[in-house]
Write a protein that holds these residues in place. Structure first.
Motif, PDB file in Angstrom:
ATOM      1  N   TRP A   1      -9.443   0.757  -9.738  1.00 55.35           N
ATOM      2  CA  TRP A   1      -9.602  -0.492  -8.705  1.00 55.35           C
ATOM      3  C   TRP A   1      -9.246  -0.166  -7.204  1.00 55.35           C
ATOM      4  O   TRP A   1      -9.991  -0.701  -6.308  1.00 55.35           O
ATOM      5  CB  TRP A   1      -8.797  -1.602  -9.437  1.00 55.35           C
ATOM      6  CG  TRP A   1      -7.126  -0.946  -9.486  1.00 55.35           C
ATOM      7  CD1 TRP A   1      -6.766  -0.235 -10.394  1.00 55.35           C
ATOM      8  CD2 TRP A   1      -6.206  -1.362  -8.492  1.00 55.35           C
ATOM      9  NE1 TRP A   1      -5.279  -0.114 -10.185  1.00 55.35           N
ATOM     10  CE2 TRP A   1      -5.014  -0.721  -8.796  1.00 55.35           C
ATOM     11  CE3 TRP A   1      -6.052  -2.034  -7.273  1.00 55.35           C
ATOM     12  CZ2 TRP A   1      -3.903  -0.598  -8.389  1.00 55.35           C
ATOM     13  CZ3 TRP A   1      -4.956  -1.940  -6.510  1.00 55.35           C
ATOM     14  CH2 TRP A   1      -3.870  -1.269  -7.129  1.00 55.35           C
ATOM     15  N   LEU A   2      -8.206   0.953  -7.173  1.00 56.46           N
ATOM     16  CA  LEU A   2      -7.772   0.970  -5.682  1.00 56.46           C
ATOM     17  C   LEU A   2      -8.655   1.810  -5.028  1.00 56.46           C
ATOM     18  O   LEU A   2      -9.148   1.700  -3.914  1.00 56.46           O
ATOM     19  CB  LEU A   2      -6.465   1.576  -5.713  1.00 56.46           C
ATOM     20  CG  LEU A   2      -5.853   1.911  -4.551  1.00 56.46           C
ATOM     21  CD1 LEU A   2      -5.656   0.766  -3.812  1.00 56.46           C
ATOM     22  CD2 LEU A   2      -4.543   2.520  -4.698  1.00 56.46           C
TER      23      LEU A   2
ATOM     24  N   VAL B   1      -2.926  -0.096   4.676  1.00 55.52           N
ATOM     25  CA  VAL B   1      -3.868   0.288   3.531  1.00 55.52           C
ATOM     26  C   VAL B   1      -4.381   1.614   4.402  1.00 55.52           C
ATOM     27  O   VAL B   1      -4.785   2.566   3.437  1.00 55.52           O
ATOM     28  CB  VAL B   1      -5.053  -0.755   3.409  1.00 55.52           C
ATOM     29  CG1 VAL B   1      -6.217  -0.236   2.762  1.00 55.52           C
ATOM     30  CG2 VAL B   1      -4.528  -1.987   2.777  1.00 55.52           C
TER      31      VAL B   1
ATOM     32  N   PHE C   1      -4.368  10.675   1.455  1.00 54.99           N
ATOM     33  CA  PHE C   1      -4.658  11.612   0.172  1.00 54.99           C
ATOM     34  C   PHE C   1      -6.048  11.222  -0.281  1.00 54.99           C
ATOM     35  O   PHE C   1      -6.695  10.022   0.041  1.00 54.99           O
ATOM     36  CB  PHE C   1      -3.774  11.148  -1.012  1.00 54.99           C
ATOM     37  CG  PHE C   1      -2.272  11.533  -0.731  1.00 54.99           C
ATOM     38  CD1 PHE C   1      -1.753  12.732  -0.971  1.00 54.99           C
ATOM     39  CD2 PHE C   1      -1.525  10.579  -0.010  1.00 54.99           C
ATOM     40  CE1 PHE C   1      -0.639  13.176  -0.689  1.00 54.99           C
ATOM     41  CE2 PHE C   1      -0.187  10.975   0.127  1.00 54.99           C
ATOM     42  CZ  PHE C   1       0.404  11.850   0.076  1.00 54.99           C
TER      43      PHE C   1
ATOM     44  N   THR D   1       0.627  11.385 -10.384  1.00 54.89           N
ATOM     45  CA  THR D   1      -0.331  12.457 -10.512  1.00 54.89           C
ATOM     46  C   THR D   1       0.089  13.907 -10.736  1.00 54.89           C
ATOM     47  O   THR D   1      -0.104  14.741 -11.743  1.00 54.89           O
ATOM     48  CB  THR D   1      -1.387  12.656  -9.391  1.00 54.89           C
ATOM     49  OG1 THR D   1      -1.805  11.354  -9.050  1.00 54.89           O
ATOM     50  CG2 THR D   1      -2.461  13.737  -9.572  1.00 54.89           C
TER      51      THR D   1
ATOM     52  N   ILE E   1       0.790   4.190  -3.027  1.00 56.24           N
ATOM     53  CA  ILE E   1       0.352   5.710  -2.600  1.00 56.24           C
ATOM     54  C   ILE E   1       1.500   6.567  -3.041  1.00 56.24           C
ATOM     55  O   ILE E   1       1.023   7.365  -3.777  1.00 56.24           O
ATOM     56  CB  ILE E   1       0.088   5.969  -0.997  1.00 56.24           C
ATOM     57  CG1 ILE E   1      -0.924   4.990  -0.445  1.00 56.24           C
ATOM     58  CG2 ILE E   1      -0.014   7.247  -0.702  1.00 56.24           C
ATOM     59  CD1 ILE E   1      -0.773   4.719   0.892  1.00 56.24           C
TER      60      ILE E   1
ATOM     61  N   VAL F   1       1.217   7.100  -6.909  1.00 58.95           N
ATOM     62  CA  VAL F   1       0.202   7.338  -7.439  1.00 58.95           C
ATOM     63  C   VAL F   1       0.252   8.944  -7.451  1.00 58.95           C
ATOM     64  O   VAL F   1      -0.008   9.710  -8.276  1.00 58.95           O
ATOM     65  CB  VAL F   1      -1.311   6.951  -6.729  1.00 58.95           C
ATOM     66  CG1 VAL F   1      -2.501   7.865  -7.099  1.00 58.95           C
ATOM     67  CG2 VAL F   1      -1.535   5.484  -7.209  1.00 58.95           C
TER      68      VAL F   1
ATOM     69  N   ALA G   1       0.959  -1.089  -0.079  1.00 59.61           N
ATOM     70  CA  ALA G   1      -0.069  -0.206  -0.148  1.00 59.61           C
ATOM     71  C   ALA G   1       0.793   1.205  -0.192  1.00 59.61           C
ATOM     72  O   ALA G   1       0.712   2.200  -0.776  1.00 59.61           O
ATOM     73  CB  ALA G   1      -0.992   0.018   1.165  1.00 59.61           C
TER      74      ALA G   1
ATOM     75  N   THR H   1      -3.446   4.992   2.791  1.00 60.51           N
ATOM     76  CA  THR H   1      -4.052   5.710   1.490  1.00 60.51           C
ATOM     77  C   THR H   1      -4.971   6.825   2.105  1.00 60.51           C
ATOM     78  O   THR H   1      -5.127   7.617   0.974  1.00 60.51           O
ATOM     79  CB  THR H   1      -4.993   4.478   0.783  1.00 60.51           C
ATOM     80  OG1 THR H   1      -6.044   3.854   1.759  1.00 60.51           O
ATOM     81  CG2 THR H   1      -4.148   3.586   0.331  1.00 60.51           C
TER      82      THR H   1
ATOM     83  N   ILE I   1      -7.529  10.530  -6.233  1.00 56.55           N
ATOM     84  CA  ILE I   1      -6.131  10.427  -6.993  1.00 56.55           C
ATOM     85  C   ILE I   1      -5.780   9.050  -7.449  1.00 56.55           C
ATOM     86  O   ILE I   1      -5.120   8.818  -8.451  1.00 56.55           O
ATOM     87  CB  ILE I   1      -4.986  10.992  -6.389  1.00 56.55           C
ATOM     88  CG1 ILE I   1      -4.622  10.321  -5.161  1.00 56.55           C
ATOM     89  CG2 ILE I   1      -5.266  12.387  -5.923  1.00 56.55           C
ATOM     90  CD1 ILE I   1      -3.183  10.730  -4.641  1.00 56.55           C
ATOM     91  N   TYR I   2      -6.521   8.152  -6.809  1.00 64.97           N
ATOM     92  CA  TYR I   2      -6.175   6.615  -7.119  1.00 64.97           C
ATOM     93  C   TYR I   2      -6.662   6.123  -8.553  1.00 64.97           C
ATOM     94  O   TYR I   2      -7.961   6.667  -8.658  1.00 64.97           O
ATOM     95  CB  TYR I   2      -6.470   5.794  -5.852  1.00 64.97           C
ATOM     96  CG  TYR I   2      -5.932   6.209  -4.675  1.00 64.97           C
ATOM     97  CD1 TYR I   2      -4.431   6.072  -4.482  1.00 64.97           C
ATOM     98  CD2 TYR I   2      -6.448   6.703  -3.472  1.00 64.97           C
ATOM     99  CE1 TYR I   2      -3.568   6.581  -3.512  1.00 64.97           C
ATOM    100  CE2 TYR I   2      -5.870   7.050  -2.358  1.00 64.97           C
ATOM    101  CZ  TYR I   2      -4.313   6.848  -2.211  1.00 64.97           C
ATOM    102  OH  TYR I   2      -3.627   7.211  -1.336  1.00 64.97           O
ATOM    103  N   PRO I   3      -5.976   5.155  -8.847  1.00 64.55           N
ATOM    104  CA  PRO I   3      -6.775   4.375 -10.022  1.00 64.55           C
ATOM    105  C   PRO I   3      -8.052   3.777  -9.548  1.00 64.55           C
ATOM    106  O   PRO I   3      -8.157   3.506  -8.627  1.00 64.55           O
ATOM    107  CB  PRO I   3      -5.632   3.441 -10.547  1.00 64.55           C
ATOM    108  CG  PRO I   3      -4.751   3.362  -9.631  1.00 64.55           C
ATOM    109  CD  PRO I   3      -4.766   4.581  -8.754  1.00 64.55           C
TER     110      PRO I   3
ATOM    111  N   GLN J   1       0.455  16.250 -13.986  1.00 62.46           N
ATOM    112  CA  GLN J   1       0.076  17.427 -14.167  1.00 62.46           C
ATOM    113  C   GLN J   1       1.028  18.614 -14.841  1.00 62.46           C
ATOM    114  O   GLN J   1       0.775  19.656 -15.506  1.00 62.46           O
ATOM    115  CB  GLN J   1      -0.286  17.854 -12.776  1.00 62.46           C
ATOM    116  CG  GLN J   1      -1.576  17.507 -12.398  1.00 62.46           C
ATOM    117  CD  GLN J   1      -1.835  17.892 -10.856  1.00 62.46           C
ATOM    118  OE1 GLN J   1      -0.806  18.395 -10.197  1.00 62.46           O
ATOM    119  NE2 GLN J   1      -2.933  17.609 -10.177  1.00 62.46           N
TER     120      GLN J   1
ATOM    121  N   LEU K   1      -2.710  19.302  -6.044  1.00 63.15           N
ATOM    122  CA  LEU K   1      -2.604  17.850  -6.149  1.00 63.15           C
ATOM    123  C   LEU K   1      -4.163  17.418  -6.592  1.00 63.15           C
ATOM    124  O   LEU K   1      -5.001  17.520  -5.618  1.00 63.15           O
ATOM    125  CB  LEU K   1      -2.363  17.279  -5.128  1.00 63.15           C
ATOM    126  CG  LEU K   1      -2.312  15.658  -5.287  1.00 63.15           C
ATOM    127  CD1 LEU K   1      -0.788  15.424  -6.234  1.00 63.15           C
ATOM    128  CD2 LEU K   1      -1.677  14.919  -3.779  1.00 63.15           C
ATOM    129  N   ASN K   2      -4.326  17.106  -7.846  1.00 62.86           N
ATOM    130  CA  ASN K   2      -5.692  16.843  -8.272  1.00 62.86           C
ATOM    131  C   ASN K   2      -6.842  17.699  -7.976  1.00 62.86           C
ATOM    132  O   ASN K   2      -7.962  17.360  -7.510  1.00 62.86           O
ATOM    133  CB  ASN K   2      -5.910  15.111  -7.875  1.00 62.86           C
ATOM    134  CG  ASN K   2      -6.929  14.512  -8.737  1.00 62.86           C
ATOM    135  OD1 ASN K   2      -7.051  14.804  -9.927  1.00 62.86           O
ATOM    136  ND2 ASN K   2      -7.674  13.506  -8.269  1.00 62.86           N
ATOM    137  N   GLY K   3      -6.530  18.779  -7.759  1.00 65.71           N
ATOM    138  CA  GLY K   3      -7.606  19.817  -7.442  1.00 65.71           C
ATOM    139  C   GLY K   3      -7.566  20.415  -5.991  1.00 65.71           C
ATOM    140  O   GLY K   3      -8.610  21.052  -5.503  1.00 65.71           O
TER     141      GLY K   3
END
Lengths: 290, 261
Positions: free
Chosen positions: B200-201, B186, B192, A69, A62, A65, A58, B189, B196-198, A73, B53-55
């Motif tokens: 499946w995640l 886990v 964030f 990202t 993280i 990802v 995990a 995670t 932002i995760y794909p 960007q 970061l992703n908004g």
């Protein structure tokens, strides 16, 4: 009066020292046997091992990802590091992290508290030998179980990996170097347990320094310059960033050799520190338990 | 009513027990400070390479971190210790002692432990959240604050249900220890926003391990991006989970034959 020496029977054993001639052989034998036992034992606990590994995966996913990202960007890279590089870095990360799991400092507390150390001290071999051998055997299981995981991650994240044969060879040496390096420093830290049963905060602090200075959090070049400078004076990066970058990045031959040399140097420093700490620590030990 | 009384009783005993070990407070302070330091370092690092970061802006992400730390404190203070105790007791056969008491077994199994020093994490998480909020220009609307409180409670319930499933799993699989490592891993995670995760995640940490509901949804509430539908889904999902896990726990109990006798 002439001084009388104690009579020595002709068939008495020659002193109590270990027979030096067979020492190396029996040590090697001990290592091989312990490793074999660890392999057999750990292969029985495949589910438990996978639980452990999934939990561990995990963390890099993280980071991966997040940096992917950011890279996307900014048009595909951060400071020249591409999305494919990040994927490769963090997938190789999972193996290096697994190699980094050793008989850690907190386990020394358990060993002392539960009285296991008393038994271990009765053996003719230092407990460190057992730790190194047992976990080395476990690593064999871990590497085998890691392969499907790596394939899965590669299918999901498209790593760009293009190592030279020499880099692959150095990588396989370096992950074992990382294993030994971390064993030495964790064991040294574990000696604190002879003084206090509340080492947890100190161990956490150490782990945090390691997280930030080893390349575990991000590839070191992304860190601020001063952090990179500091990391050169510490052992952490040689157990993490170096093995990963050996496979993923493009080190020159000289840089690869330098990395292995640094690993060796820090292993020896760690071993020396451990021996020193052990000398003082073991004097404080009085058996707990049975 | 009985549930509340049992809860309160165990809570008081647990707290008194923990308060004896004051040194643990100092250790916990240090550990919380370290957790906080790492979180801030990560945040600084991420935003030294980007503004958004992703908004999510830096202040908004600070809110997410704060909620993650806060919820982590709740989990470690209450949920995790109780559930790991069940796992251990199934193996040792000590769960019989809880089962033979004239109280609902699930209630007993869920309230016996409390690690009160973990409150430090709850407080430090709240402080981080406060700092994050102060960096956001818009004022926190009352409705958002209410939605945040509801989302937080629903999230905690869902995490509890998840842990109960794991603990109930111990009736079949004795060696569940690594479940703790798995969860801790886990749970990271949650640092964030799940967006932002794909895919499946994202689905895994929403419905398989309800971390998105526990952290991202409350964070969406305080940053005024929560849609009311999400909150409804959260409420429905929490209800389904709660009923489902209660059934699963009883189903597991039927299978349990004790190990001590």
């Amino acid at each position: 009066m002439t001084s009388v020496a104690a009579p020595v029977p002709a068939d008495a054993p020659q002193g109590l020292e270990l027979p030096e001639a067979g020492r190396l052989r029996s040590t090697v034998d001990f290592y091989l046997t312990t490793m074999r036992l660890a392999v057999q034992e750990q292969f029985q606990y495949r589910t438990a091992n996978y639980f452990y590994m999934f939990g561990m995966v995990a963390e890099p996913v993280i980071y991966l990802v997040v940096w992917t990202t950011i890279a996307e960007q900014q048009g595909g890279s951060v400071q020249g590091l591409t999305v494919g590089y990040f994927a490769a870095y963090y997938i190789v990360w999972t193996l290096v992290r697994n190699m980094n799991i050793v008989f850690g400092a907190p386990f020394w507390e358990h060993r002392i508290r539960e009285g296991e150390l008393s038994g271990a001290l009765l053996r003719p071999l230092h407990p460190l030998h057992f730790d190194v051998a047992f976990f080395a055997g476990w690593k064999v299981v871990v590497i085998v179980l890691w392969i499907p995981l790596a394939i899965g991650l590669s299918l999901v994240f498209d790593p760009v990996l293009d190592p030279r044969p020499l880099e692959i060879a150095v990588f396989f040496v370096a992950i074992w170097g990382a294993y030994l390096l971390r064993t030495m420093f964790q064991s040294t830290l574990g000696m604190l347990c002879f003084w206090t049963t509340r080492g947890a905060a100190i161990f956490d602090l150490w782990m945090t320094l390691e997280l930030l200075l080893s390349g575990r959090l991000v590839p070191l070049p992304l860190m601020p310059d001063w952090v990179v400078t500091v990391s050169w004076f510490l052992p952490f990066q040689w157990a993490f960033f170096f093995p990963i970058e050996a496979l993923v990045g493009d080190f020159t031959d000289a840089e690869l050799a330098r990395g292995l040399a640094f690993q060796l140097l820090w292993i020896l420093i760690g071993l020396a520190l451990f021996k020193l700490a052990w000398r003082f620590a073991i004097r404080r030990f009085s058996s707990v338990g049975n | 009513m009985g549930t509340v009384r049992v809860f309160w009783l165990f809570f008081r005993v647990g707290v008194m027990n923990e308060l004896q070990y004051r040194m643990n407070f100092v250790v916990q302070l240090l550990q919380s400070a370290i957790t906080l330091g790492v979180a801030l370092a990560v945040l600084a690092l991420v935003y030294s390479h980007t503004d958004d970061l992703n908004g999510w802006s830096q202040s908004e992400l600070l809110c997410v971190f704060g909620i993650q730390i806060l919820m982590g404190g709740v989990i470690k203070a209450y949920i995790q210790p109780n559930m790991t105790r069940v796992i251990g007791e199934v193996r040792d056969g000590k769960l019989d002692y809880a089962l033979t008491k004239p109280e609902d077994a699930q209630v007993l199994a869920s309230v016996r432990e409390v690690r009160i020093w973990q409150v430090v994490d709850v407080i430090s998480g709240a402080v981080v959240l406060g700092f994050g909020l102060s960096g956001i220009v818009a004022d926190l609307a009352l409705l958002d604050a209410a939605a945040f409180a509801v989302a937080l409670v629903l999230g905690a319930v869902m995490i509890y249900c998840f842990w109960l499933v794991i603990a109930t799993g111990a009736f079949w699989i004795v060696n569940m220890w690594h479940a703790i490592e798995l969860f801790d891993g886990v749970y990271l995670t949650g640092r964030f926003p799940v967006g932002i995760y794909p895919g499946w995640l994202r689905y895994s940490v929403t419905f398989l391990v309800p971390i998105a509901f526990a952290v991202t949804v409350p964070a969406e509430a305080v940053t005024s991006r929560l849609e009311w539908q999400t909150l409804v889904i959260a409420a429905l999902f929490a209800t389904v989970l709660f009923v489902g896990t209660r059934w699963f726990w009883r189903f597991g109990l039927k299978r349990y034959s004790g190990a001590s006798a």
